[in-house]
Scaffold this motif. Structure first.
Motif, short mmCIF file in Angstrom:
data_model
loop_
_atom_site.label_atom_id
_atom_site.label_comp_id
_atom_site.label_asym_id
_atom_site.label_seq_id
_atom_site.Cartn_x
_atom_site.Cartn_y
_atom_site.Cartn_z
N SER A 181 0.81 -1.44 0.00
CA SER A 181 0.07 -0.12 0.01
C SER A 181 0.82 1.02 -0.16
O SER A 181 2.12 1.33 0.06
CB SER A 181 -0.81 -0.06 1.29
N TYR A 185 1.51 -2.11 -11.74
CA TYR A 185 0.84 -0.61 -11.36
C TYR A 185 1.64 0.02 -9.94
O TYR A 185 1.96 1.14 -9.97
CB TYR A 185 -0.56 -0.81 -10.88
N MET A 186 1.82 -0.86 -8.80
CA MET A 186 2.72 -0.30 -7.75
C MET A 186 4.13 -0.11 -7.91
O MET A 186 4.80 0.68 -7.64
CB MET A 186 2.45 -1.31 -6.74
N LYS A 207 4.31 3.29 -9.32
CA LYS A 207 4.38 4.15 -8.38
C LYS A 207 5.58 4.31 -7.58
O LYS A 207 5.77 5.55 -7.41
CB LYS A 207 3.19 3.67 -7.75
N ASP A 230 -11.31 5.30 -1.95
CA ASP A 230 -10.59 4.56 -3.25
C ASP A 230 -11.46 3.43 -3.54
O ASP A 230 -11.05 3.21 -4.81
CB ASP A 230 -9.19 4.15 -2.55
N SER A 249 -12.47 -0.37 -7.92
CA SER A 249 -11.64 0.50 -7.18
C SER A 249 -10.87 1.67 -8.05
O SER A 249 -10.44 1.28 -9.17
CB SER A 249 -10.60 0.14 -6.14
N HIS A 270 -7.90 2.88 -6.69
CA HIS A 270 -6.61 2.95 -6.55
C HIS A 270 -6.61 1.40 -5.74
O HIS A 270 -7.23 1.21 -4.87
CB HIS A 270 -5.91 3.74 -5.59
N GLU A 271 -6.03 0.52 -6.43
CA GLU A 271 -5.99 -0.92 -6.03
C GLU A 271 -4.51 -1.52 -6.04
O GLU A 271 -4.14 -1.80 -7.40
CB GLU A 271 -7.08 -1.85 -6.58
N PRO A 272 -3.72 -1.70 -5.19
CA PRO A 272 -2.45 -2.23 -5.33
C PRO A 272 -2.43 -3.46 -6.06
O PRO A 272 -1.45 -3.84 -6.93
CB PRO A 272 -1.89 -2.34 -4.10
N THR A 301 -6.09 -0.35 -12.17
CA THR A 301 -5.07 0.25 -11.37
C THR A 301 -4.04 -1.35 -11.34
O THR A 301 -3.27 -1.66 -12.14
CB THR A 301 -5.12 0.47 -9.94
#
Length: 473
Positions: A159, A183-184, A187, A241, A338, A340-342, A362
């Motif tokens: 997260s 995706y993460m 980020k 989120d 969502s 935002h979803e890791p 995401t």
């Protein structure tokens, strides 16, 4: 240095998982607790000795052995938790201080030192920001006593919470950074780091067939005699989120367009829940609370059936896994939309039950729109409305998606995820000059043996830390 003649296996490698959350009810606040509980169990089932060190229930045994002793649960900071009865994050800072101060000594003296003496590799995996500092301190301690090169250290991000508390330069130097989706990974690029991706997983029991009679009964209850009534489900924390308002608005617009809907809702205790139900009320949706005391599947069905007609059923009780999986399979769609979803564990669980998941765009790397799921790319409720009406007009597409979804879920069983992780660990072992033998023998270039004197030094250090901790609460 010995010639490489083996690979990572239960005979030559053991695992240490560090996490605030864990398998106890006291220790579980979300998906992180589920992740580490299932990963540790899957590793032990494959034969790896696995230590899980977490903030445990203060009234359960400090150490518990499961799976013929291969899974070792270590409930940490119990003396602190007794002052904070409201779960793992109650007294968070006090628990974090104790965890950082005491866990590194335990890892060295009770796990790494005996493992090295047996010629084994130790893999330490820390989860999320709470373990960033303890991973750094553990690496420093292992380096001080000459065994750091015999240990693989990974830190995983699930997260984006509290990232400002992490010393990224230090953490990136002493561990290999990992995360759960592309995706993460992207980020984390903005933080100046480039992690490996090791996805989440699901246990094999999630692929077990769902009782078709229970599925049909639940559909009948939800549709209340109207075969054209949509049946939708949404489960998760009441967090913006999760796009709860988008889901509620989509339900309202379907109803306004002459397509009645039954929505089952299971949220948390977060304040955003009031905003969600306020929006539903102002949009003219009838809300019915459903309560029960730790029901089984049949009792869940009975409670909902007796609740009377409604547009939204607010399920205010613990949902047993059997009921959740039945609902996934019975519903026309589960709204896991969502913003935002890791990773998107709920959507993957839906797919395992041959349900249809509506995801965001995401962390759900596994989702392909109208192949194994519905993927929303905006926060416009009409996107959900349009996709659901499309599926209503194409029932053959629904069936194809349900079949494909379970095929996808099978690719993310924990056993396969562990195979993925082991492949990356072997790559990291080569970079670190760790040589693994199929018979459990290991050596490292220019690495000195650990002497008995080390145990005495650690014992003194651990006792000193324990004395200091006694004054923190």
């Amino acid at each position: 240095m010995m010639k490489l003649d083996g690979a990572i296996s239960p005979e030559n490698t053991l695992f240490v998982l560090l996490c605030f959350e864990g398998p106890d009810v006291y220790s579980t606040a979300g998906g992180l607790g589920t992740r580490v509980s299932e990963l540790s169990e899957a590793l032990a089932t494959q034969g790896y000795t696995t230590h899980l060190i977490y903030i445990g229930d203060p009234y359960k045994p400090a150490i518990e052995h499961r799976l013929d002793g291969r899974l070792i649960l270590k409930r940490w900071s119990q003396w602190v938790s007794k002052y904070y009865p409201n779960g793992v994050y109650d007294g968070e800072e006090q628990k974090l201080y104790d965890y950082n101060e005491s866990v590194p000594y335990h890892i060295f003296s009770e796990i790494v030192r005996p493992a090295v003496a047996e010629g084994k590799t130790v893999v330490i995996l820390g989860e999320d920001w709470h373990t960033a500092e303890v991973m750094c301190r553990t690496s420093d301690l292992l380096h001080w006593f000459g065994v750091r090169q015999k240990v693989l250290m990974l830190w995983n991000l699930n997260s984006l919470m509290s990232l400002q508390r992490i010393d990224w330069g230090r953490l990136n130097f002493v561990t290999t950074l990992c995360t759960v989706s592309k995706y993460m990974k992207h980020k984390m690029w903005s933080l100046g780091v480039n992690p490996l991706v090791i996805p989440n997983g699901i246990p094999s029991r999630h692929l077990n067939p769902v009782d078709p009679e229970a599925v049909q009964r639940l559909r009948n209850i939800a549709r209340r005699g109207d075969p054209n009534r949509f049946f939708l489900f949404k489960i998760g924390r009441f967090d913006p989120d999760k796009r709860w308002i988008m889901a509620i608005e989509a339900v309202a617009r379907l109803k306004d367009a002459g397509h009645p809907v039954t929505l089952f809702v299971r949220g948390g205790i977060e304040p955003h829940g009031a905003d969600v139900f306020r929006h539903a009320y102002h949009r003219g949706l009838h809300i019915q609370d459903v309560v029960a005391q730790r029901p089984n599947l049949q009792q869940c069905l009975d409670a909902i059936e007796q609740a009377g007609p409604a547009d939204i059923y607010n399920l205010r009780f613990f949902l047993p896994e059997e009921f959740v999986r039945t609902t996934y399979a019975a519903a026309d769609a589960t709204l896991a939309n969502s913003g935002h979803e890791p990773f998107g564990l709920v959507a993957l669980e839906v797919m395992a039950a041959q349900g249809i998941a509506v995801t965001g765009s995401t962390g759900e790397d596994y989702a392909v729109s109208f192949e194994n799921a519905i993927v929303t790319e905006t926060d416009d409720p009409d996107e959900i409305v349009g996709y659901l009406l499309y599926l209503r007009r194409h029932p053959e597409k629904q069936e194809q998606m349900r079949q494909a979804s379970q095929v996808t879920a099978r690719q993310f069983l924990w056993d396969r995820v562990i195979d993925n992780m082991v492949g990356k660990l072997e790559f990291l072992a080569r970079k670190q000059n760790i040589v693994l033998s199929s018979v459990g023998m290991m050596d490292v270039v220019a690495d000195a043996p650990v002497q008995d004197q080390v145990a005495q030094e650690i014992s003194v250090a651990a006792n000193t830390a324990s004395t200091k901790r006694g004054s923190t609460v």
